[in-house]
Design a protein around this motif. Sequence first.
Motif, PDB file in Angstrom:
ATOM      1  N   ALA A   9     -20.804 -29.342 -50.302  1.00 47.97           N
ATOM      2  CA  ALA A   9     -21.379 -30.277 -49.329  1.00 47.97           C
ATOM      3  C   ALA A   9     -22.614 -29.642 -48.703  1.00 47.97           C
ATOM      4  CB  ALA A   9     -20.347 -30.606 -48.251  1.00 47.97           C
ATOM      5  N   CYS A  10     -23.714 -30.379 -48.698  1.00 46.78           N
ATOM      6  CA  CYS A  10     -24.991 -29.824 -48.239  1.00 46.78           C
ATOM      7  C   CYS A  10     -25.431 -30.434 -46.913  1.00 46.78           C
ATOM      8  CB  CYS A  10     -26.071 -30.054 -49.291  1.00 46.78           C
ATOM      9  SG  CYS A  10     -25.755 -29.213 -50.858  1.00 46.78           S
ATOM     10  N   GLU A  11     -26.257 -29.665 -46.207  1.00 49.00           N
ATOM     11  CA  GLU A  11     -26.705 -30.084 -44.885  1.00 49.00           C
ATOM     12  C   GLU A  11     -27.586 -31.323 -44.953  1.00 49.00           C
ATOM     13  OE1 GLU A  11     -28.476 -27.987 -40.843  1.00 49.00           O
ATOM     14  OE2 GLU A  11     -28.993 -27.172 -42.799  1.00 49.00           O
ATOM     15  N   GLN A  12     -28.223 -31.522 -46.065  1.00 47.83           N
ATOM     16  CA  GLN A  12     -29.024 -32.738 -46.213  1.00 47.83           C
ATOM     17  C   GLN A  12     -28.121 -33.874 -46.710  1.00 47.83           C
ATOM     18  OE1 GLN A  12     -32.140 -32.789 -45.071  1.00 47.83           O
ATOM     19  NE2 GLN A  12     -31.809 -30.651 -44.475  1.00 47.83           N
ATOM     20  N   THR A  13     -28.508 -34.600 -47.703  1.00 46.02           N
ATOM     21  CA  THR A  13     -27.722 -35.758 -48.156  1.00 46.02           C
ATOM     22  C   THR A  13     -27.036 -35.496 -49.492  1.00 46.02           C
ATOM     23  OG1 THR A  13     -29.624 -36.724 -49.331  1.00 46.02           O
ATOM     24  CG2 THR A  13     -29.344 -37.293 -46.995  1.00 46.02           C
ATOM     25  N   GLU A  14     -27.049 -34.239 -49.952  1.00 45.87           N
ATOM     26  CA  GLU A  14     -26.623 -33.955 -51.319  1.00 45.87           C
ATOM     27  C   GLU A  14     -25.195 -33.442 -51.413  1.00 45.87           C
ATOM     28  OE1 GLU A  14     -30.909 -32.654 -53.297  1.00 45.87           O
ATOM     29  OE2 GLU A  14     -29.477 -31.112 -52.714  1.00 45.87           O
ATOM     30  N   VAL A  15     -24.616 -33.691 -52.594  1.00 50.87           N
ATOM     31  CA  VAL A  15     -23.396 -33.028 -53.031  1.00 50.87           C
ATOM     32  C   VAL A  15     -23.695 -32.390 -54.376  1.00 50.87           C
ATOM     33  CG1 VAL A  15     -21.022 -33.341 -53.832  1.00 50.87           C
ATOM     34  CG2 VAL A  15     -21.817 -34.554 -51.798  1.00 50.87           C
ATOM     35  N   LEU A  16     -23.410 -31.089 -54.516  1.00 48.98           N
ATOM     36  CA  LEU A  16     -23.657 -30.371 -55.758  1.00 48.98           C
ATOM     37  C   LEU A  16     -22.343 -30.140 -56.479  1.00 48.98           C
ATOM     38  CD1 LEU A  16     -26.112 -27.630 -54.425  1.00 48.98           C
ATOM     39  CD2 LEU A  16     -26.668 -29.924 -55.255  1.00 48.98           C
ATOM     40  N   LEU A  17     -22.375 -30.231 -57.813  1.00 50.60           N
ATOM     41  CA  LEU A  17     -21.199 -29.968 -58.625  1.00 50.60           C
ATOM     42  C   LEU A  17     -21.508 -28.864 -59.618  1.00 50.60           C
ATOM     43  CD1 LEU A  17     -21.234 -33.268 -57.960  1.00 50.60           C
ATOM     44  CD2 LEU A  17     -19.154 -33.182 -59.309  1.00 50.60           C
ATOM     45  N   PHE A  18     -20.602 -27.859 -59.695  1.00 50.08           N
ATOM     46  CA  PHE A  18     -20.770 -26.725 -60.584  1.00 50.08           C
ATOM     47  C   PHE A  18     -19.522 -26.535 -61.428  1.00 50.08           C
ATOM     48  CE2 PHE A  18     -23.485 -25.822 -56.948  1.00 50.08           C
ATOM     49  CZ  PHE A  18     -24.660 -25.370 -57.535  1.00 50.08           C
ATOM     50  N   ASP A  19     -19.718 -25.887 -62.599  1.00 50.39           N
ATOM     51  CA  ASP A  19     -18.602 -25.381 -63.378  1.00 50.39           C
ATOM     52  C   ASP A  19     -18.314 -23.975 -62.860  1.00 50.39           C
ATOM     53  OD1 ASP A  19     -16.958 -24.127 -65.239  1.00 50.39           O
ATOM     54  OD2 ASP A  19     -17.837 -25.148 -66.949  1.00 50.39           O
ATOM     55  N   PRO A  20     -17.161 -23.751 -62.195  1.00 53.46           N
ATOM     56  CA  PRO A  20     -16.927 -22.432 -61.590  1.00 53.46           C
ATOM     57  C   PRO A  20     -16.686 -21.318 -62.600  1.00 53.46           C
ATOM     58  CG  PRO A  20     -14.985 -23.812 -61.390  1.00 53.46           C
ATOM     59  CD  PRO A  20     -16.049 -24.683 -61.973  1.00 53.46           C
ATOM     60  N   ILE A  21     -16.361 -21.666 -63.849  1.00 56.82           N
ATOM     61  CA  ILE A  21     -16.114 -20.639 -64.865  1.00 56.82           C
ATOM     62  C   ILE A  21     -17.438 -20.104 -65.411  1.00 56.82           C
ATOM     63  CG2 ILE A  21     -15.071 -20.165 -67.108  1.00 56.82           C
ATOM     64  CD1 ILE A  21     -12.981 -22.289 -66.445  1.00 56.82           C
ATOM     65  N   SER A  22     -18.339 -21.020 -65.765  1.00 59.00           N
ATOM     66  CA  SER A  22     -19.632 -20.612 -66.316  1.00 59.00           C
ATOM     67  C   SER A  22     -20.724 -20.498 -65.254  1.00 59.00           C
ATOM     68  CB  SER A  22     -20.078 -21.614 -67.382  1.00 59.00           C
ATOM     69  OG  SER A  22     -20.327 -22.889 -66.795  1.00 59.00           O
ATOM     70  N   SER A  23     -20.451 -20.987 -64.050  1.00 57.57           N
ATOM     71  CA  SER A  23     -21.419 -21.031 -62.937  1.00 57.57           C
ATOM     72  C   SER A  23     -22.575 -21.983 -63.203  1.00 57.57           C
ATOM     73  CB  SER A  23     -21.971 -19.624 -62.616  1.00 57.57           C
ATOM     74  OG  SER A  23     -20.929 -18.741 -62.296  1.00 57.57           O
ATOM     75  N   LYS A  24     -22.438 -22.842 -64.200  1.00 58.34           N
ATOM     76  CA  LYS A  24     -23.524 -23.775 -64.532  1.00 58.34           C
ATOM     77  C   LYS A  24     -23.494 -24.986 -63.602  1.00 58.34           C
ATOM     78  CE  LYS A  24     -24.004 -22.593 -69.432  1.00 58.34           C
ATOM     79  NZ  LYS A  24     -23.907 -23.088 -70.829  1.00 58.34           N
ATOM     80  N   HIS A  25     -24.696 -25.449 -63.290  1.00 62.77           N
ATOM     81  CA  HIS A  25     -24.848 -26.647 -62.472  1.00 62.77           C
ATOM     82  C   HIS A  25     -24.525 -27.882 -63.309  1.00 62.77           C
ATOM     83  CE1 HIS A  25     -27.585 -29.898 -60.786  1.00 62.77           C
ATOM     84  NE2 HIS A  25     -26.740 -29.665 -59.815  1.00 62.77           N
ATOM     85  N   ILE A  26     -23.636 -28.731 -62.822  1.00 59.42           N
ATOM     86  CA  ILE A  26     -23.237 -29.936 -63.562  1.00 59.42           C
ATOM     87  C   ILE A  26     -24.063 -31.135 -63.150  1.00 59.42           C
ATOM     88  CG2 ILE A  26     -21.343 -31.546 -64.007  1.00 59.42           C
ATOM     89  CD1 ILE A  26     -19.399 -29.269 -63.525  1.00 59.42           C
ATOM     90  N   LYS A  27     -24.113 -31.396 -61.838  1.00 59.20           N
ATOM     91  CA  LYS A  27     -24.810 -32.593 -61.368  1.00 59.20           C
ATOM     92  C   LYS A  27     -25.118 -32.466 -59.887  1.00 59.20           C
ATOM     93  CE  LYS A  27     -24.512 -37.675 -61.536  1.00 59.20           C
ATOM     94  NZ  LYS A  27     -25.699 -37.839 -62.404  1.00 59.20           N
TER      95      LYS A  27
END
Length: 382
Positions: A9-27
């Motif tokens: 959850a971000c301070e602006q208007t965003e929600v970030l999604l990551f793969d916690p195993i590979s640390s890759k950004h999903i969306k």
Amino acid sequence: PCRSVLTVACEQTEVLLFDPISSKHIKTLSEAHEDCVNNIRFLDNRLFATCSDDTTIALWDLRKLNTKVCTLHGHTSWVKNIEYDTNTRLLVTSGFDGNVIIWDTNRCTEDGCPHKKFFHTRFLMRMRLTPDCSKMLISTSSGYLLILHDLDLNKSLEVGSYPILRARRTTSSDITSSGSSGPRAVGSPCHQNDSGPLSEKHMSRSSQREGSGSPRNSLEVLTPEVPGERDRGNCITSLQLHPKGWATLLRCSSNTDDQEWTCVYEFQEGAPVRPVSPRCSLRLTHCIEEANVGRGYIKELCFSPDGRMISSPHGFGIRLLGFDAQCSELVDCLPKEASPLKEIRSLYSHNDVVLTTKFSPTHCQIASGCLSGRVSLYQPKF
């Protein structure tokens, strides 16, 4: 819950999604809300809810992230907390309007969910359900901790409709003594009408009607003991529950914001001797002073999935804390008087104040997030 996605959850208007195993950004959900996103709660392995300072809650499906499942309207101020009762499939939210609202996710449509106001209190900061959903805990900025015992979410609570187990200060040395007065008139958390707070006479009648034990939704009002804060108030900014329901974890700050403490309180089960006698369900068992940085910002801490460790934001990093140096279970190392938490390890990888930290529910992994937006993942080396 299955650890396949890490949401941020971000301070602006965003929600970030990551793969916690590979640390890759999903969306990135760039317009998840119209204001700061405050909290994220998974309902199952695909549905999750977000809440925001825009006063709304949004439901999302991991399989279709281009649009929201629905948007929930009902709060009138910033929404800060989301809880979920897996038994009834009721969503529970709280906000700075002082309201706790129940949402029936069984009957969701594109227009929202049926909802009702469950409870109201002034100065509300955080709200949590115990793992078995038998209690609701509410912390306030005025230093009170409210506990609803034998919780019944199907019954809305209005002023005068619920019995109060009288307010008192928790202490580590005196658990059962009586004689404490009710909440202070100034800063009292319970909503008051023109005639003032609920009278003890009314509490006696309510309890007598319910029998000798504590009735459903009995409200207990506590002023938790905080080291160094005996002569001045404090604000309970973060509230978490032990995964086995044994204790509650609080992050407290002084009213002047010059001290912060992490405190663990063990639940003392059992009904009061008399229904209207003072009840003290919590006992301070462990505590530790925190770094006094990032004044004014709330630092969210957490238990590990097995409840043996605490991850706590500490300056530009996090500290792993245990009840003893061997990371024993809480029930195996309960002291007679409050003892210091033991620092197991410190991890520093941020260039700004860390505000939040979370253990993976299934793997040996911790995530932390700082004020500048950096997210760090940690795994032990075996």
